[in-house]
Design an enzyme around this catalytic site. Structure first.
Site, PDB file in Angstrom:
ATOM      1  N   LYS A  54     -25.499   8.401 -25.215  1.00  0.00           N
ATOM      2  CA  LYS A  54     -24.704   7.873 -24.100  1.00  0.00           C
ATOM      3  C   LYS A  54     -25.355   6.606 -23.544  1.00  0.00           C
ATOM      4  O   LYS A  54     -24.675   5.621 -23.257  1.00  0.00           O
ATOM      5  CB  LYS A  54     -24.552   8.935 -23.000  1.00  0.00           C
ATOM      6  CG  LYS A  54     -23.608  10.067 -23.407  1.00  0.00           C
ATOM      7  CD  LYS A  54     -23.649  11.245 -22.452  1.00  0.00           C
ATOM      8  CE  LYS A  54     -22.812  12.408 -22.983  1.00  0.00           C
ATOM      9  NZ  LYS A  54     -22.911  13.631 -22.184  1.00  0.00           N
ATOM     10  N   GLN A  98     -26.058  16.498 -17.448  1.00  0.00           N
ATOM     11  CA  GLN A  98     -25.949  16.975 -18.823  1.00  0.00           C
ATOM     12  C   GLN A  98     -26.004  18.503 -18.857  1.00  0.00           C
ATOM     13  O   GLN A  98     -26.909  19.112 -18.289  1.00  0.00           O
ATOM     14  CB  GLN A  98     -27.083  16.370 -19.683  1.00  0.00           C
ATOM     15  CG  GLN A  98     -26.979  16.692 -21.156  1.00  0.00           C
ATOM     16  CD  GLN A  98     -25.717  16.122 -21.806  1.00  0.00           C
ATOM     17  OE1 GLN A  98     -25.363  14.978 -21.600  1.00  0.00           O
ATOM     18  NE2 GLN A  98     -25.027  16.947 -22.588  1.00  0.00           N
ATOM     19  N   ASP A 127     -17.254  12.739 -15.450  1.00  0.00           N
ATOM     20  CA  ASP A 127     -16.893  13.820 -16.381  1.00  0.00           C
ATOM     21  C   ASP A 127     -15.585  14.498 -15.950  1.00  0.00           C
ATOM     22  O   ASP A 127     -15.040  15.316 -16.683  1.00  0.00           O
ATOM     23  CB  ASP A 127     -18.012  14.872 -16.435  1.00  0.00           C
ATOM     24  CG  ASP A 127     -19.057  14.538 -17.503  1.00  0.00           C
ATOM     25  OD1 ASP A 127     -18.694  13.890 -18.502  1.00  0.00           O
ATOM     26  OD2 ASP A 127     -20.231  14.932 -17.329  1.00  0.00           O
TER      27      ASP A 127
END
Ligand SMILES: NC(=O)c1ccc[n+]([C@@H]2O[C@H](COP(=O)([O-])OP(=O)(O)OC[C@H]3O[C@@H](n4cnc5c(N)ncnc54)[C@H](OP(=O)(O)O)[C@@H]3O)[C@@H](O)[C@H]2O)c1
Length: 303
Positions: A54, A98, A127
């Protein structure tokens, strides 16, 4: 004739190129580059790889990033404090935590995923896991779309696969893939991606009766289960489109939830694993980070 392979890598590159161009324009208009903060708790090797990928993808798109590494011994209060400081930090536009979070050491309270994700400011929630963003999606006026289902919508659209009037079966009802996927494809209009909506959706799961028959009724079958090759060739209708979200490690190989060799003899089009849905997830994260920066700068209004 074997199925056409839907090349997620190529489509992801296309999207990443578009985001990079938009970032350039955004910066040229006098803004600081968008910035993504990733919080990584513990030492899970797969999570470390995901976060590194990422960061690299951000750099290539001209997006700044920072990585907040925290030890596996981090307490819930410490993690919530870190998220709060990122929420307050005006230089940070997007925050991702994460997953999975590590198990707590003996005698210490567990890190509760829901509590942690709920703590992320919805305007920085790239997200799209916060209840606000899930609710906006549910109402058909999304702000951020969750990255994996959004990538799939983009892939279908860019591959000219129409969903309107089609029967889509989604296998798996997770909060991050299955449920939002079903919701996006069932939307009335193009609010969740250009022209990719108006499908008739069946959401299947581990308690679905006669899963094989349900799958065979799909024009478009999307598997997000996490069980290596559980969707067999005889569960697919000839000519169907098959999207395999699964990423399962079997020995030293990565395999999907679909038995690819069997499925490609039956389907009209299919995503490979790796190289299918995976690359699109990161591309849509970049898209969301730029969108977050624009929203915070008051450059566009959504939701
Ligand atoms: N490509 C990407 O970027 C990406 C992103 C996210 C996830 N993934 C991968 O996608 C897969 C799914 O991940 P997830 O987080 O969505 O999974 P998850 O949270 O583990 O959920 C799995 C779902 O599959 C259902 N299921 C389990 N066994 C089943 C069976 N025998 N028949 C029918 N349904 C069954 C479960 O049903 P119940 O609800 O009834 O338990 C659950 O809804 C994993 O391999 C993951 O690594 C890939």
């Amino acid at each position: 004739m074997p199925a056409t392979r839907l090349d997620g890598k190529q489509i992801a590159l296309e999207i990443r190129g578009e985001v990079a161009r938009d970032v350039q324009q955004y910066v040229a208009a006098g803004h600081a580059p968008p910035k993504l903060a990733a919080v990584l708790v513990g030492e899970d090797p797969a999570s470390q790889v995901y976060v590194r990928n990422k960061e690299r993808a951000c750099a290539k798109a001209g997006i700044a990033s920072r990585l907040d590494r925290m030890p596996a011994t981090t307490t819930p209060d410490e993690l919530l404090e870190r998220i709060d400081s990122l929420n307050q930090d005006e230089s940070v536009n997007g925050i991702l935590v994460q997953l999975p979070l590590p198990a707590a050491p003996a005698g210490q309270p567990a890190l509760d995923e829901r509590t942690v994700l709920d703590a992320v400011d919805p305007i920085k929630d790239v997200d799209a896991f916060s209840p606000i963003n899930v609710g906006l999606l549910m109402q058909g006026r999304p702000r951020f779309l969750p990255c994996t289902p959004h990538g799939i919508v983009q892939m279908l659209h860019r591959s000219k696969i129409e969903t309107a009037g089609k029967h889509v079966v989604v296998v798996g009802r997770s909060e991050i893939v299955g449920k939002p996927m079903a919701m996006m494809l069932a939307q009335k209009d193009g609010s969740c991606g250009p022209e990719t909506a108006n499908a008739t959706v069946t959401l299947a799961h581990s308690r679905t009766g006669n899963l094989a028959e349900v799958c065979r009724s799909a024009d478009i079958l999307i598997a997000a289960v996490g069980r290596p090759e559980m969707i067999r060739g005889d569960m697919i209708r000839p000519g169907a489109v098959v999207v395999d979200v699964g990423i399962n490690r079997v020995g030293d190989r990565l395999v999907g939830d679909v038995a690819f060799a069997e499925a490609e003899q039956v389907a009209a089009a299919i995503t490979p694993v790796p190289g299918g849905v995976g690359p699109l997830t990161i591309a849509m994260l970049l898209h969301n980070t730029l969108l977050a920066a624009k929203l915070q700068a008051g450059d566009c209004s959504i939701g």
